[in-house]
Design a protein around this motif. Sequence first.
Motif, short mmCIF file in Angstrom:
data_model
loop_
_atom_site.label_atom_id
_atom_site.label_comp_id
_atom_site.label_asym_id
_atom_site.label_seq_id
_atom_site.Cartn_x
_atom_site.Cartn_y
_atom_site.Cartn_z
N ASP A 25 0.83 -1.21 0.00
CA ASP A 25 0.00 0.00 0.00
C ASP A 25 0.86 1.26 0.00
OD1 ASP A 25 -2.29 -1.54 -0.03
OD2 ASP A 25 -2.71 -1.28 2.11
N ASP A 26 2.09 1.15 0.52
CA ASP A 26 3.03 2.28 0.50
C ASP A 26 3.87 2.29 -0.78
OD1 ASP A 26 2.27 3.29 2.97
OD2 ASP A 26 3.82 2.21 4.06
N PHE A 27 4.46 1.14 -1.12
CA PHE A 27 5.30 1.04 -2.31
C PHE A 27 5.42 -0.43 -2.68
CE2 PHE A 27 9.20 1.10 -4.84
CZ PHE A 27 8.93 2.18 -5.66
N ARG A 55 16.71 -0.72 -8.31
CA ARG A 55 16.19 -0.72 -9.69
C ARG A 55 15.35 -1.96 -9.92
NH1 ARG A 55 17.56 -3.27 -14.29
NH2 ARG A 55 19.46 -4.14 -13.41
N PHE A 56 14.24 -1.79 -10.58
CA PHE A 56 13.37 -2.90 -10.95
C PHE A 56 14.11 -3.84 -11.90
CE2 PHE A 56 10.38 -4.83 -13.93
CZ PHE A 56 9.48 -5.45 -13.07
N VAL A 57 14.03 -5.14 -11.64
CA VAL A 57 14.57 -6.15 -12.54
C VAL A 57 13.42 -6.93 -13.17
CG1 VAL A 57 15.98 -8.25 -12.73
CG2 VAL A 57 16.79 -6.32 -11.36
N ARG A 58 12.57 -7.52 -12.31
CA ARG A 58 11.40 -8.23 -12.84
C ARG A 58 10.42 -8.54 -11.72
NH1 ARG A 58 11.05 -13.92 -12.47
NH2 ARG A 58 12.79 -14.86 -11.36
N ARG A 59 9.18 -8.70 -12.10
CA ARG A 59 8.19 -9.19 -11.15
C ARG A 59 8.17 -10.70 -11.28
NH1 ARG A 59 3.56 -6.86 -11.11
NH2 ARG A 59 4.11 -5.15 -12.44
N LEU A 60 7.82 -11.38 -10.22
CA LEU A 60 7.70 -12.83 -10.29
C LEU A 60 6.38 -13.19 -10.96
CD1 LEU A 60 9.05 -13.96 -6.79
CD2 LEU A 60 10.29 -13.56 -8.92
N ARG A 61 6.28 -14.43 -11.45
CA ARG A 61 5.03 -14.88 -12.09
C ARG A 61 3.88 -14.90 -11.09
NH1 ARG A 61 9.09 -18.16 -14.59
NH2 ARG A 61 8.85 -19.69 -12.93
N GLY A 62 4.21 -15.00 -9.84
CA GLY A 62 3.26 -14.95 -8.74
C GLY A 62 4.05 -14.77 -7.46
N VAL A 63 3.40 -14.28 -6.44
CA VAL A 63 4.08 -14.08 -5.15
C VAL A 63 4.47 -15.44 -4.57
CG1 VAL A 63 3.71 -13.31 -2.77
CG2 VAL A 63 2.89 -11.91 -4.67
N ILE A 64 5.68 -15.51 -4.03
CA ILE A 64 6.10 -16.68 -3.26
C ILE A 64 5.64 -16.39 -1.83
CG2 ILE A 64 7.99 -18.13 -2.48
CD1 ILE A 64 9.63 -17.00 -4.89
N PRO A 65 4.55 -17.02 -1.40
CA PRO A 65 3.98 -16.66 -0.10
C PRO A 65 4.88 -17.04 1.08
CG PRO A 65 2.50 -18.13 -1.35
CD PRO A 65 3.81 -18.06 -2.08
N LYS A 115 -2.48 -9.22 2.69
CA LYS A 115 -3.24 -10.47 2.84
C LYS A 115 -2.35 -11.69 2.63
CE LYS A 115 -7.45 -12.80 1.38
NZ LYS A 115 -8.62 -12.75 0.52
N VAL A 116 -1.54 -11.66 1.57
CA VAL A 116 -0.61 -12.76 1.30
C VAL A 116 0.81 -12.17 1.23
CG1 VAL A 116 0.04 -14.61 -0.28
CG2 VAL A 116 -2.38 -14.00 -0.01
N PRO A 117 1.49 -12.10 2.39
CA PRO A 117 2.85 -11.58 2.36
C PRO A 117 3.77 -12.56 1.63
CG PRO A 117 2.31 -12.39 4.56
CD PRO A 117 1.07 -12.50 3.73
N GLY A 118 4.77 -12.00 0.94
CA GLY A 118 5.71 -12.87 0.25
C GLY A 118 6.58 -12.11 -0.73
N ILE A 119 7.44 -12.85 -1.41
CA ILE A 119 8.36 -12.27 -2.39
C ILE A 119 7.60 -12.04 -3.69
CG2 ILE A 119 10.50 -12.60 -3.69
CD1 ILE A 119 11.35 -14.52 -1.33
N ALA A 120 7.61 -10.78 -4.14
CA ALA A 120 6.83 -10.39 -5.32
C ALA A 120 7.69 -10.08 -6.54
CB ALA A 120 5.97 -9.17 -4.99
N GLY A 121 8.98 -9.84 -6.34
CA GLY A 121 9.80 -9.47 -7.47
C GLY A 121 11.28 -9.45 -7.14
N VAL A 122 12.05 -9.06 -8.15
CA VAL A 122 13.50 -8.97 -8.03
C VAL A 122 13.91 -7.56 -8.41
CG1 VAL A 122 15.71 -9.86 -8.88
CG2 VAL A 122 13.77 -11.42 -8.60
N ALA A 123 14.85 -7.02 -7.64
CA ALA A 123 15.40 -5.69 -7.90
C ALA A 123 16.91 -5.78 -7.75
CB ALA A 123 14.80 -4.68 -6.93
N GLU A 124 17.57 -4.65 -7.94
CA GLU A 124 19.02 -4.59 -7.87
C GLU A 124 19.43 -3.28 -7.22
OE1 GLU A 124 22.64 -5.15 -11.05
OE2 GLU A 124 20.85 -4.10 -11.74
N VAL A 125 20.46 -3.32 -6.39
CA VAL A 125 21.02 -2.11 -5.81
C VAL A 125 21.78 -1.37 -6.91
CG1 VAL A 125 22.64 -1.19 -4.09
CG2 VAL A 125 21.21 -3.18 -3.53
N VAL A 126 21.51 -0.07 -7.02
CA VAL A 126 22.21 0.75 -8.01
C VAL A 126 22.78 1.98 -7.32
CG1 VAL A 126 20.96 -0.01 -10.07
CG2 VAL A 126 20.02 1.83 -8.74
N GLY A 127 24.03 1.93 -7.00
CA GLY A 127 24.69 3.07 -6.37
C GLY A 127 25.03 2.80 -4.92
N GLU A 128 25.95 3.59 -4.42
CA GLU A 128 26.38 3.50 -3.03
C GLU A 128 25.34 4.14 -2.12
OE1 GLU A 128 29.12 1.92 -2.04
OE2 GLU A 128 29.83 1.49 -4.07
#
Length: 156
Positions: free
Chosen positions: A12-14, A102-112, A57-70
């Motif tokens: 709901d925040d980000f 940085r956004f890399v990809r969303r998962l096909r579905g959340v890993i709950p 409602k269903v907490p879990g891993i939703a995507g992959v990102a990458e650190v960009v910068g110090e």
Amino acid sequence: MPRYWLMKSEPDDFSIDDLERVGVEPWTGVRNYQARNFMREAMRPGDGVLFYHSNTKVPGIAGVAEVVGEAYPDPTQFDPASKYHDPKSRPDAPRWWLVDVRFVRRLRGVIPLERIRAEAERLGEIELLRKGSRLSVAPVSAAQWKHLLSLEPEAR
């Protein structure tokens, strides 16, 4: 050698959708010293991030990102209008730091979280499953990263 992290955000925040829309976002608002230290002292550009939706409602891993910068000081700590304002922090001695992701990809579905808990034995010591842990930024080993991503649901 890249490191790996799990970073939590309330959708709901980000959400992962928000990150996909903006591309790169500063990870503002972390107000836990251990999480801050991970960002300030250990995270590096190119590190992988598992984007975790919490307090939903269903907490879990939703995507992959990458650190960009110090890491750099979180500007919200100095902004009296921000919910993350810290009146004890000063620009010449910042208390809170952040990294850009940085956004890399969303998962096909959340890993709950329920599915992740079922893998506790294979995952070993992982901060996410530690009783009472509320860290919004936590390290993940390369083996844990690989195993968690192997739990991604199949395409529908």
